[in-house]
Design a protein around this motif. Structure first.
Motif, short mmCIF file in Angstrom:
data_model
loop_
_atom_site.label_atom_id
_atom_site.label_comp_id
_atom_site.label_asym_id
_atom_site.label_seq_id
_atom_site.Cartn_x
_atom_site.Cartn_y
_atom_site.Cartn_z
N GLU A 219 -15.50 9.88 -9.03
CA GLU A 219 -15.10 8.82 -9.95
C GLU A 219 -16.22 8.42 -10.90
OE1 GLU A 219 -13.64 4.52 -10.84
OE2 GLU A 219 -15.05 4.88 -9.22
N TYR B 151 -4.92 4.60 -12.15
CA TYR B 151 -4.89 3.55 -11.14
C TYR B 151 -4.25 2.30 -11.72
CZ TYR B 151 -6.53 0.26 -7.58
OH TYR B 151 -6.59 -0.69 -6.59
N ASP C 268 -1.38 -3.02 -9.29
CA ASP C 268 -0.26 -3.32 -8.44
C ASP C 268 0.16 -2.14 -7.56
OD1 ASP C 268 1.18 -5.67 -8.13
OD2 ASP C 268 2.99 -4.70 -8.93
N TYR D 208 -3.31 4.00 -6.61
CA TYR D 208 -3.52 5.32 -7.21
C TYR D 208 -2.17 5.92 -7.56
CZ TYR D 208 -8.34 4.73 -5.80
OH TYR D 208 -9.61 4.25 -5.69
N LEU E 58 1.86 3.13 0.76
CA LEU E 58 1.84 1.93 -0.07
C LEU E 58 1.96 0.68 0.81
CD1 LEU E 58 1.89 1.11 -3.12
CD2 LEU E 58 4.37 1.07 -2.96
N GLU F 3 -6.17 1.72 3.64
CA GLU F 3 -6.53 2.99 4.27
C GLU F 3 -7.01 2.76 5.70
OE1 GLU F 3 -7.41 1.98 1.31
OE2 GLU F 3 -7.12 3.58 -0.16
N ASN G 245 7.53 -1.70 1.30
CA ASN G 245 6.35 -2.11 0.54
C ASN G 245 6.44 -1.72 -0.93
OD1 ASN G 245 4.90 -3.11 2.82
ND2 ASN G 245 4.53 -0.97 3.41
N THR G 246 5.92 -2.58 -1.80
CA THR G 246 5.89 -2.24 -3.22
C THR G 246 4.52 -2.49 -3.84
OG1 THR G 246 6.60 -4.47 -3.82
CG2 THR G 246 8.33 -2.81 -3.59
N LYS G 247 3.60 -3.03 -3.06
CA LYS G 247 2.32 -3.42 -3.64
C LYS G 247 1.16 -2.78 -2.88
CE LYS G 247 0.25 -7.65 -5.44
NZ LYS G 247 -0.51 -6.94 -6.44
N HIS G 248 0.25 -2.19 -3.64
CA HIS G 248 -0.92 -1.53 -3.07
C HIS G 248 -1.88 -2.56 -2.49
CE1 HIS G 248 -4.21 1.26 -2.62
NE2 HIS G 248 -4.95 0.66 -3.51
N SER G 249 -2.41 -2.28 -1.30
CA SER G 249 -3.43 -3.20 -0.79
C SER G 249 -4.63 -2.45 -0.23
CB SER G 249 -2.82 -4.13 0.25
OG SER G 249 -2.46 -3.39 1.40
N GLY G 250 -4.87 -1.28 -0.80
CA GLY G 250 -5.98 -0.48 -0.31
C GLY G 250 -7.13 -0.41 -1.30
N LYS G 251 -7.73 0.77 -1.36
CA LYS G 251 -8.96 0.96 -2.13
C LYS G 251 -8.81 0.65 -3.62
CE LYS G 251 -12.78 4.14 -2.47
NZ LYS G 251 -13.17 5.32 -3.22
N ILE G 252 -9.90 0.16 -4.19
CA ILE G 252 -9.99 -0.06 -5.63
C ILE G 252 -11.09 0.86 -6.14
CG2 ILE G 252 -10.66 -1.74 -7.40
CD1 ILE G 252 -9.59 -3.93 -5.45
N PRO G 253 -10.88 1.57 -7.26
CA PRO G 253 -11.93 2.50 -7.73
C PRO G 253 -13.27 1.79 -7.90
CG PRO G 253 -9.93 2.78 -9.01
CD PRO G 253 -9.71 1.59 -8.14
N LYS G 254 -14.33 2.45 -7.47
CA LYS G 254 -15.64 1.80 -7.42
C LYS G 254 -16.19 1.50 -8.81
CE LYS G 254 -20.12 2.30 -5.20
NZ LYS G 254 -21.10 3.25 -4.69
N ARG G 255 -16.12 2.48 -9.70
CA ARG G 255 -16.73 2.30 -11.02
C ARG G 255 -15.83 1.49 -11.95
NH1 ARG G 255 -16.21 5.06 -15.81
NH2 ARG G 255 -14.94 6.66 -14.79
N THR G 256 -14.57 1.97 -12.13
CA THR G 256 -13.70 1.32 -13.12
C THR G 256 -13.03 0.06 -12.58
OG1 THR G 256 -11.91 2.77 -12.45
CG2 THR G 256 -13.19 3.44 -14.37
N LEU H 193 -11.46 -5.70 -10.80
CA LEU H 193 -10.40 -5.86 -9.81
C LEU H 193 -10.97 -6.26 -8.46
CD1 LEU H 193 -8.01 -2.86 -10.51
CD2 LEU H 193 -7.59 -5.27 -10.92
N LYS I 128 -11.73 -9.83 -8.61
CA LYS I 128 -10.48 -10.59 -8.57
C LYS I 128 -9.94 -10.70 -7.15
CE LYS I 128 -6.81 -10.25 -11.80
NZ LYS I 128 -6.17 -9.35 -12.81
#
Lengths: 354, 180
Positions: free
Chosen positions: A151, A158, A161, A164, A230, A234, B117-128, B132, B135
């Motif tokens: 990355e 990404y 909401d 990925y 989803l 992880e 489920n409809t909403k992600h609750s895992g990893k967020i990209p480190k750089r970009t 988030l 937040k």
């Protein structure tokens, strides 16, 4: 050329090490699906755009290293022969899908074969890591490291909401599939696995054969993985998988000692008959070989057979596959020729294993 | 019960058809069901697409029917040109922007695939994803603050409030600060 080094050994270097519970758990795997933000997905993109994606990886990651994962080799799939492709699939270094969309697909493989990064698979990027035994958590931590490393140079698709964004809605969110390969002969013998499967699937996990979707459980080896990507983190997905896997390990151990206690002589008979078949047959089909290898491995784990390495199951399971046999013979073989070569390779390995 | 079409074989398929608001019970055998077109069998086994289409609850037999297509106000991805109908047929997105384009119809599908489920609750990209991540941290802190106030732990609450203020200030900076 380094490709040779991936082709010639049936087992990857990381398989030679033991991990926790490696009498039952052969390997732990984490796969992450990732895509570029502004390029159409591989199934629909024009050739030149995918060519650009491939070129980007070739230019930026060929012969790079990240910690223990040294000297990534860049291999364009279209440069491989049909047999070479088969071998890489049999070693689980690439997916069958990748070999079907060969024009623009490629793979980066680390020297120790622990990490492979498939390019232009169903998604632009599929990161895959293997660890011996039950080491899902370690595999996840390292998968994140590889992910962060890529990355640095790539902007991923990404969404705050939806997470990925993947080609298939079944992967969206974490894009992660965590899986464990288990050798559970006693649960098969006692027919407990059939009763457990529905319960496992209710927990959002799937049980499959060794070569993934739709494949048969050859040699009592099953793959257990998460279905849902989803709504859970992880870490939570891995925790859930771990707890089920740990239970299965315990049940398998109980079933093994029960069989030993109740019908030890019958089990010993079964193990030695299988050993005899492997050691003396001159023609053997892969199905029969798989089931004999499974019995012998069980015999090793229970101390019935001594002085033979446990690794023999992992190694023979790959060695007896059609692609590897043909690579070994350096030519295309008929079914009959394969069955003959298979038996001779197995006999040779059993001698070496002493 | 015998098949209402051939009156020979036993009726193995029962279904209800509603035409102009009137209910019709249909009881037929498998052979007649196929002949009369009550059911259609896929040509070559059951593919993943059929399975996905099943998950999405789409009647694929209608997709080629122009009248049916007109009924649905067509959503189309402005980036790759994929339509919602195409997406339902293949069960795959054309590009990352499809998610936005089809967002109004996506949640029911995701719910089916991902156990509600409809909403992600895992990893967020480190750089970009630096903004988030901040937040997400802010939300966690706000919840913590709420909890501390409710339990009257005011000293602790003040500390958390200061953290929130600092974080909010950081977030307001253009470009989300330096993340080299």
């Amino acid at each position: 050329m380094t490709l040779e080094h991936f082709m010639d050994e049936a087992i990857s270097p990381w398989m030679r090490e033991d991990g926790p519970d490696s009498d039952i758990i052969l390997s732990s795997r984490i796969r992450l699906a990732r895509n570029l933000a502004n390029t159409p997905y591989p199934l629909f993109a024009e050739e030149e755009k995918l060519e650009k994606v491939k070129g980007f990886f070739q230019d930026n990651f060929t012969h790079t290293s990240l910690g223990n994962y040294k000297n990534f080799e860049f291999i364009p799939i279209r440069d491989l022969s049909a047999i070479e492709k088969k071998v890489l699939v049999e070693k689980h270094l690439i997916s069958p899908h990748l070999t079907k969309h060969t024009q623009e697909s490629a793979v980066l493989i680390s020297e120790n074969e622990q990490v492979s990064i498939m390019i232009n698979e169903e998604d632009h990027i599929r990161i895959q890591l293997y660890f011996p035994g039950q080491q899902l958590r370690l595999a996840l931590d390292n998968a994140f490291r590889v992910d962060d490393w890529l990355e640095e140079k790539i902007t991923y698709a990404y969404d705050e909401d939806k997470g990925y964004l993947t080609t298939c809605p079944t992967n969206v969110g974490t894009g992660m599939r965590a899986s464990v390969m288990m050798h559970i002969p006693a649960l098969v013998m006692t027919r407990q696995i059939n009763r457990m499967m529905p319960a496992i699937s209710q927990l959002g996990l799937v049980v499959r054969g060794i070569y993934g979707e739709g494949s048969e459980a050859l040699g009592n080896v099953f793959q257990i993985s998460n279905q849902i990507t989803l709504g859970k983190s992880e870490e939570d997905i891995v925790d859930d998988l771990e707890s089920v896997v740990n239970q299965l390990v315990e049940l398998e151990r109980n079933a093994r000692s029960l069989i030993m206690k109740e019908s030890g002589i019958a089990l010993e008979d079964r193990v030695y008959r299988s050993y005899g078949t492997l050691a003396y047959s001159r023609i053997i089909e892969s199905k029969e070989a798989s089931s004999c290898i499974s019995n012998v491995r069980l015999g090793i784990d229970l101390g019935i057979i001594e002085n033979t390495s446990r690794n023999i199951l992992n190694e023979l399971m790959v060695l007896i596959q059609p692609g590897f046999l043909q690579h070994y013979a350096k030519k295309t073989l008929s079914t009959n020729e394969r069955d003959v070569l298979r038996s001779s390779l197995i006999r040779e390995r059993l001698q070496l294993g002493k | 019960m015998e098949c209402q079409e051939c009156h020979e074989r036993p009726a193995t398929l029962h279904f209800t058809q509603i035409v102009n608001g009137k209910k019709h019970e249909i009881r037929v055998c498998e052979v007649c069901a196929k002949e009369k077109g009550y059911v259609s069998y896929p040509e070559e086994g059951y593919s993943l697409h059929n399975l996905l289409a099943g998950i999405f609850n789409i009647d694929t037999s209608n997709i080629d029917n122009p009248a049916f297509q007109q009924q649905v106000k067509e959503l189309k991805c402005p980036a790759c040109g994929m339509t919602f109908t195409q997406f339902k047929q293949v069960g795959k997105f054309g590009c990352a922007h499809c998610y936005d384009a089809f967002s109004s119809k996506l949640d029911p599908i995701l719910k089916r695939v991902h156990a509600g489920n409809t909403k992600h609750s895992g990893k967020i990209p480190k750089r970009t994803g630096v903004d988030l991540q901040a937040k997400k941290q802010l939300n966690t802190l706000k919840k913590e603050l709420q909890h501390l106030i409710e339990t009257e732990a005011f000293e602790e609450a003040a500390k958390v409030r200061d953290k929130i203020k600092a974080l909010e200030k950081e977030l307001q900076q253009p470009e989300g600060g330096d993340h080299s």
